[in-house]
Design a protein around this motif. Structure first.
Motif, PDB file in Angstrom:
ATOM      1  N   ILE A  90      15.716 -21.159  80.590  1.00 12.17           N
ATOM      2  CA  ILE A  90      16.271 -22.155  81.657  1.00 12.17           C
ATOM      3  C   ILE A  90      16.583 -21.521  83.094  1.00 12.17           C
ATOM      4  N   GLU A  91      16.032 -22.317  84.096  1.00 16.63           N
ATOM      5  CA  GLU A  91      16.216 -21.814  85.353  1.00 16.63           C
ATOM      6  C   GLU A  91      16.336 -23.057  86.340  1.00 16.63           C
ATOM      7  N   VAL A  92      16.736 -22.973  87.587  1.00 12.62           N
ATOM      8  CA  VAL A  92      16.838 -23.765  88.662  1.00 12.62           C
ATOM      9  C   VAL A  92      15.939 -23.326  89.519  1.00 12.62           C
ATOM     10  N   LYS A  93      15.171 -23.910  89.891  1.00 15.50           N
ATOM     11  CA  LYS A  93      14.293 -23.817  90.936  1.00 15.50           C
ATOM     12  C   LYS A  93      14.036 -24.806  91.852  1.00 15.50           C
ATOM     13  N   ASN A  94      14.104 -24.627  93.246  1.00 13.28           N
ATOM     14  CA  ASN A  94      13.837 -25.822  94.231  1.00 13.28           C
ATOM     15  C   ASN A  94      14.504 -26.838  93.862  1.00 13.28           C
ATOM     16  N   ASN A  95      15.976 -26.943  93.427  1.00  7.64           N
ATOM     17  CA  ASN A  95      16.419 -28.173  93.237  1.00  7.64           C
ATOM     18  C   ASN A  95      15.967 -28.944  91.719  1.00  7.64           C
ATOM     19  N   HIS A  96      15.327 -28.145  90.875  1.00  9.01           N
ATOM     20  CA  HIS A  96      14.789 -28.507  89.856  1.00  9.01           C
ATOM     21  C   HIS A  96      15.380 -27.795  88.632  1.00  9.01           C
ATOM     22  N   LEU A  97      15.741 -28.494  87.504  1.00  6.08           N
ATOM     23  CA  LEU A  97      15.945 -27.640  86.195  1.00  6.08           C
ATOM     24  C   LEU A  97      14.695 -27.329  85.369  1.00  6.08           C
ATOM     25  N   VAL A  98      14.425 -26.252  85.122  1.00  7.25           N
ATOM     26  CA  VAL A  98      13.122 -25.911  84.542  1.00  7.25           C
ATOM     27  C   VAL A  98      13.406 -25.456  83.004  1.00  7.25           C
ATOM     28  N   ILE A  99      12.805 -26.071  82.231  1.00  7.17           N
ATOM     29  CA  ILE A  99      13.068 -25.298  80.641  1.00  7.17           C
ATOM     30  C   ILE A  99      11.450 -25.003  80.251  1.00  7.17           C
ATOM     31  N   SER A 100      11.265 -23.803  79.808  1.00  5.09           N
ATOM     32  CA  SER A 100      10.236 -23.210  79.393  1.00  5.09           C
ATOM     33  C   SER A 100      10.240 -22.248  78.326  1.00  5.09           C
ATOM     34  N   SER A 101       9.015 -22.041  77.742  1.00  2.00           N
ATOM     35  CA  SER A 101       8.895 -20.940  76.518  1.00  2.00           C
ATOM     36  C   SER A 101       7.477 -20.558  76.423  1.00  2.00           C
ATOM     37  N   GLN A 102       7.144 -19.355  76.426  1.00  3.36           N
ATOM     38  CA  GLN A 102       6.067 -18.779  75.733  1.00  3.36           C
ATOM     39  C   GLN A 102       6.326 -17.912  74.716  1.00  3.36           C
ATOM     40  N   LYS A 103       5.431 -18.202  73.646  1.00  2.87           N
ATOM     41  CA  LYS A 103       5.418 -17.489  72.354  1.00  2.87           C
ATOM     42  C   LYS A 103       4.173 -17.197  71.731  1.00  2.87           C
ATOM     43  N   ASP A 104       3.991 -15.861  71.342  1.00  6.05           N
ATOM     44  CA  ASP A 104       2.890 -15.609  70.588  1.00  6.05           C
ATOM     45  C   ASP A 104       3.294 -14.822  69.462  1.00  6.05           C
ATOM     46  N   TYR A 105       2.404 -14.992  68.279  1.00  7.55           N
ATOM     47  CA  TYR A 105       2.608 -14.319  67.061  1.00  7.55           C
ATOM     48  C   TYR A 105       1.189 -13.810  66.508  1.00  7.55           C
ATOM     49  N   SER A 106       1.573 -12.746  65.632  1.00 10.17           N
ATOM     50  CA  SER A 106       0.364 -12.311  64.869  1.00 10.17           C
ATOM     51  C   SER A 106       0.826 -12.331  63.432  1.00 10.17           C
ATOM     52  N   LYS A 107      -0.281 -12.179  62.757  1.00 14.65           N
ATOM     53  CA  LYS A 107      -0.089 -12.070  61.187  1.00 14.65           C
ATOM     54  C   LYS A 107      -1.244 -11.463  60.685  1.00 14.65           C
ATOM     55  N   GLU A 108      -0.953 -10.432  59.861  1.00 10.74           N
ATOM     56  CA  GLU A 108      -1.991  -9.605  59.219  1.00 10.74           C
ATOM     57  C   GLU A 108      -1.828  -9.591  57.949  1.00 10.74           C
ATOM     58  N   GLU A 109      -2.946  -9.610  56.941  1.00 12.37           N
ATOM     59  CA  GLU A 109      -3.001  -9.289  55.585  1.00 12.37           C
ATOM     60  C   GLU A 109      -3.914  -8.291  55.174  1.00 12.37           C
ATOM     61  N   LYS A 110      -3.851  -7.434  54.286  1.00 12.27           N
ATOM     62  CA  LYS A 110      -4.955  -6.351  53.636  1.00 12.27           C
ATOM     63  C   LYS A 110      -5.118  -6.604  52.443  1.00 12.27           C
ATOM     64  N   ASN A 111      -6.268  -6.182  52.074  1.00  8.28           N
ATOM     65  CA  ASN A 111      -6.461  -6.155  50.819  1.00  8.28           C
ATOM     66  C   ASN A 111      -7.595  -4.849  50.598  1.00  8.28           C
ATOM     67  N   GLU A 112      -7.797  -4.527  49.339  1.00  7.59           N
ATOM     68  CA  GLU A 112      -8.881  -3.165  49.371  1.00  7.59           C
ATOM     69  C   GLU A 112     -10.163  -3.584  50.127  1.00  7.59           C
ATOM     70  N   SER A 113     -10.631  -4.803  50.110  1.00  8.49           N
ATOM     71  CA  SER A 113     -11.952  -5.094  50.794  1.00  8.49           C
ATOM     72  C   SER A 113     -11.929  -5.969  51.941  1.00  8.49           C
ATOM     73  N   TRP A 114     -10.887  -6.242  52.311  1.00  5.02           N
ATOM     74  CA  TRP A 114     -10.648  -7.157  53.559  1.00  5.02           C
ATOM     75  C   TRP A 114      -9.414  -7.144  54.453  1.00  5.02           C
ATOM     76  N   ILE A 115      -9.705  -7.433  55.805  1.00  7.42           N
ATOM     77  CA  ILE A 115      -8.456  -7.507  56.354  1.00  7.42           C
ATOM     78  C   ILE A 115      -8.427  -9.140  56.994  1.00  7.42           C
ATOM     79  N   ARG A 116      -7.309  -9.770  57.102  1.00  7.52           N
ATOM     80  CA  ARG A 116      -7.398 -11.041  57.763  1.00  7.52           C
ATOM     81  C   ARG A 116      -6.315 -11.150  58.805  1.00  7.52           C
ATOM     82  N   ARG A 117      -6.656 -11.183  59.994  1.00  4.99           N
ATOM     83  CA  ARG A 117      -5.687 -11.436  61.168  1.00  4.99           C
ATOM     84  C   ARG A 117      -5.641 -12.733  61.896  1.00  4.99           C
TER      85      ARG A 117
END
Length: 134
Positions: free
Chosen positions: A56-83
């Motif tokens: 949350i920021e105040v910029k040039n007389n504006h209230l700005v609400i923002s978000s950036q989010k990244d994620y990753s998930k990895e599963e492994k098995n003997e014969s494969w990998i999934r990301r």
């Protein structure tokens, strides 16, 4: 690789007085705005986000609400990998009215609801006079 943008099915429109006063520019987030006697109250629904993900920021007389989010998930098995990878972001800004006191802004988040209180300057009470219809 999977790239996804966080969206919502709810797209309310803030019209009339609040839409003009706060100059909303993005209707992708459900937002409630209330004009109280001593403050403007803004509530934003942010399901799945934590307060550390929100900025949350105040910029040039504006209230700005923002978000950036990244994620990753990895599963492994003997014969494969999934990301899987994902990314989500949003930004919403509101033009603050002249009666808003930018030094009196408080925010808290509980159960996916971000609540922001923007205090009003002293002496900025609106002069409302009701006119009788003849």
């Amino acid at each position: 690789m999977k790239i996804a943008k966080w969206t919502t099915q709810l797209k309310p429109k803030i019209t009339g007085f609040f839409g003009k006063m706060f100059g909303n520019n993005d209707e992708s987030l459900p937002v409630n705005v209330a004009d109280r006697k001593s403050a403007f109250n803004v509530q934003v629904a942010l399901p799945g986000l934590d307060k550390k993900d929100v900025r949350i920021e105040v910029k040039n007389n504006h209230l700005v609400i923002s978000s950036q989010k990244d994620y990753s998930k990895e599963e492994k098995n003997e014969s494969w990998i999934r990301r899987e990878y994902g990314y989500s972001s949003f930004s919403r800004s509101f033009r603050l009215p002249e009666s808003a006191d930018q030094d009196k802004i408080d925010a808290h988040m509980k159960n996916g609801i971000l609540s922001i209180s923007v205090g009003k300057k002293k002496g900025s009470e609106s002069n409302i006079r009701r006119i009788a219809i003849a």
